[in-house]
Design a protein around this motif. Sequence first.
Motif, PDB file in Angstrom:
ATOM      1  N   UNK A 136       0.837  -1.200   0.000  1.00 38.73           N
ATOM      2  CA  UNK A 136       0.000   0.000   0.000  1.00 38.73           C
ATOM      3  C   UNK A 136       0.872   1.251   0.000  1.00 38.73           C
ATOM      4  N   UNK A 137       1.934   1.241   0.803  1.00 39.15           N
ATOM      5  CA  UNK A 137       2.819   2.404   0.891  1.00 39.15           C
ATOM      6  C   UNK A 137       3.391   2.758  -0.478  1.00 39.15           C
ATOM      7  N   UNK A 138       3.856   1.761  -1.227  1.00 38.47           N
ATOM      8  CA  UNK A 138       4.427   2.048  -2.544  1.00 38.47           C
ATOM      9  C   UNK A 138       3.366   2.509  -3.536  1.00 38.47           C
ATOM     10  N   UNK A 139       2.167   1.961  -3.430  1.00 37.21           N
ATOM     11  CA  UNK A 139       1.063   2.426  -4.279  1.00 37.21           C
ATOM     12  C   UNK A 139       0.738   3.878  -3.945  1.00 37.21           C
ATOM     13  N   UNK A 140       0.623   4.183  -2.652  1.00 41.58           N
ATOM     14  CA  UNK A 140       0.323   5.551  -2.234  1.00 41.58           C
ATOM     15  C   UNK A 140       1.433   6.516  -2.629  1.00 41.58           C
ATOM     16  N   UNK A 141       2.679   6.108  -2.480  1.00 39.35           N
ATOM     17  CA  UNK A 141       3.793   6.962  -2.902  1.00 39.35           C
ATOM     18  C   UNK A 141       3.690   7.274  -4.395  1.00 39.35           C
ATOM     19  N   UNK A 142       3.414   6.248  -5.180  1.00 41.52           N
ATOM     20  CA  UNK A 142       3.302   6.425  -6.632  1.00 41.52           C
ATOM     21  C   UNK A 142       2.205   7.422  -6.975  1.00 41.52           C
ATOM     22  N   UNK A 143       1.039   7.256  -6.374  1.00 46.94           N
ATOM     23  CA  UNK A 143      -0.083   8.144  -6.657  1.00 46.94           C
ATOM     24  C   UNK A 143       0.217   9.559  -6.163  1.00 46.94           C
ATOM     25  N   UNK A 144       0.749   9.664  -4.967  1.00 43.75           N
ATOM     26  CA  UNK A 144       1.024  10.986  -4.374  1.00 43.75           C
ATOM     27  C   UNK A 144       2.031  11.771  -5.210  1.00 43.75           C
ATOM     28  N   UNK A 145       3.130  11.134  -5.576  1.00 50.66           N
ATOM     29  CA  UNK A 145       4.137  11.832  -6.376  1.00 50.66           C
ATOM     30  C   UNK A 145       3.610  12.174  -7.767  1.00 50.66           C
ATOM     31  N   UNK A 146       2.776  11.309  -8.322  1.00 46.60           N
ATOM     32  CA  UNK A 146       2.180  11.590  -9.631  1.00 46.60           C
ATOM     33  C   UNK A 146       1.273  12.813  -9.552  1.00 46.60           C
ATOM     34  N   UNK A 147       0.464  12.884  -8.498  1.00 44.93           N
ATOM     35  CA  UNK A 147      -0.442  14.020  -8.344  1.00 44.93           C
ATOM     36  C   UNK A 147       0.343  15.317  -8.136  1.00 44.93           C
ATOM     37  N   UNK A 148       1.369  15.286  -7.293  1.00 44.35           N
ATOM     38  CA  UNK A 148       2.185  16.493  -7.069  1.00 44.35           C
ATOM     39  C   UNK A 148       2.876  16.917  -8.361  1.00 44.35           C
ATOM     40  N   UNK A 149       3.424  15.962  -9.093  1.00 44.49           N
ATOM     41  CA  UNK A 149       4.050  16.284 -10.378  1.00 44.49           C
ATOM     42  C   UNK A 149       3.037  16.934 -11.307  1.00 44.49           C
ATOM     43  N   UNK A 150       1.851  16.340 -11.397  1.00 47.65           N
ATOM     44  CA  UNK A 150       0.827  16.864 -12.291  1.00 47.65           C
ATOM     45  C   UNK A 150       0.395  18.264 -11.873  1.00 47.65           C
ATOM     46  N   UNK A 151       0.278  18.514 -10.567  1.00 48.95           N
ATOM     47  CA  UNK A 151      -0.072  19.854 -10.082  1.00 48.95           C
ATOM     48  C   UNK A 151       0.972  20.875 -10.539  1.00 48.95           C
ATOM     49  N   UNK A 152       2.222  20.554 -10.336  1.00 47.63           N
ATOM     50  CA  UNK A 152       3.304  21.468 -10.696  1.00 47.63           C
ATOM     51  C   UNK A 152       3.380  21.651 -12.210  1.00 47.63           C
ATOM     52  N   UNK A 153       3.295  20.555 -12.946  1.00 50.23           N
ATOM     53  CA  UNK A 153       3.377  20.615 -14.402  1.00 50.23           C
ATOM     54  C   UNK A 153       2.230  21.443 -14.978  1.00 50.23           C
ATOM     55  N   UNK A 154       1.028  21.219 -14.469  1.00 52.88           N
ATOM     56  CA  UNK A 154      -0.131  21.949 -14.979  1.00 52.88           C
ATOM     57  C   UNK A 154       0.006  23.433 -14.659  1.00 52.88           C
ATOM     58  N   UNK A 155       0.389  23.753 -13.430  1.00 50.48           N
ATOM     59  CA  UNK A 155       0.568  25.144 -13.028  1.00 50.48           C
ATOM     60  C   UNK A 155       1.598  25.827 -13.919  1.00 50.48           C
ATOM     61  N   UNK A 156       2.696  25.126 -14.158  1.00 52.08           N
ATOM     62  CA  UNK A 156       3.745  25.684 -15.003  1.00 52.08           C
ATOM     63  C   UNK A 156       3.266  25.871 -16.441  1.00 52.08           C
ATOM     64  N   UNK A 157       2.543  24.915 -16.979  1.00 46.91           N
ATOM     65  CA  UNK A 157       2.077  25.025 -18.364  1.00 46.91           C
ATOM     66  C   UNK A 157       1.061  26.146 -18.526  1.00 46.91           C
ATOM     67  N   UNK A 158       0.191  26.347 -17.553  1.00 43.43           N
ATOM     68  CA  UNK A 158      -0.796  27.425 -17.620  1.00 43.43           C
ATOM     69  C   UNK A 158      -0.106  28.783 -17.569  1.00 43.43           C
ATOM     70  N   UNK A 159       0.943  28.914 -16.770  1.00 40.50           N
ATOM     71  CA  UNK A 159       1.635  30.198 -16.647  1.00 40.50           C
ATOM     72  C   UNK A 159       2.521  30.524 -17.842  1.00 40.50           C
ATOM     73  N   UNK A 160       2.830  29.539 -18.669  1.00 39.17           N
ATOM     74  CA  UNK A 160       3.624  29.798 -19.860  1.00 39.17           C
ATOM     75  C   UNK A 160       2.756  30.203 -21.052  1.00 39.17           C
ATOM     76  N   UNK A 161       1.458  29.977 -20.942  1.00 37.79           N
ATOM     77  CA  UNK A 161       0.565  30.295 -22.076  1.00 37.79           C
ATOM     78  C   UNK A 161       0.191  31.737 -22.110  1.00 37.79           C
TER      79      UNK A 161
END
Length: 186
Positions: A161-186
């Motif tokens: 469960x810990x590794x599944x949660x780590x995977x999901x958590x890091x994916x969500x944080x990455x996506x938050x940062x990536x999306x924020x960055x992409x919106x600010x570049x447009x």
Amino acid sequence: SLKTFWDNITFLGLAERDEFKHKEVVLMNKLIFISALLMTGLIPLEVLINGWELVWMEAIVILLCLSVLIFNYLKWFTFAKFYFFVVASSIIFGLGLAIGKGTGNDLFFIPTFIFPAMLFNDRRIILTLCIIAFGLFMLLNYLHNIVDPVIYVKPEIKNTIRFIFYTICFTVVFFEIYYFKSINYR
């Protein structure tokens, strides 16, 4: 096609496909769908390794998260944002308390702490929700040391469960940062 499907999910509930006007709805739709997809995709792995013991909990979490898409479809955008925060915080806190420490689910309070700044414009709401997320994180970690888990989970299952949660958590944080960055570049 896959792109049409993704666009339908991305702009669910929006009358116009105006990403800049409704960027928080677009972000929420994408995050909810990707998170649910990740959780669903990891269920067979968990069944293979640990059996069906905790799959029912994951199914409930997936359904509660996907209900945000229904609220956005109904154009209940503000309700969907608050609902998402409350449901996410409740699931993280409740599951963490029920299963006890060792799963790493408390790390989900990190993206939950970030969400208000990305979903709301009112600074008072953002600050209040961030304080709530941080307070729940601290309270959960405190209670882990004094409250026995309600549900016994074998250590090897907690490891998975810990590794599944780590995977999901890091994916969500990455996506938050990536999306924020992409919106600010447009």
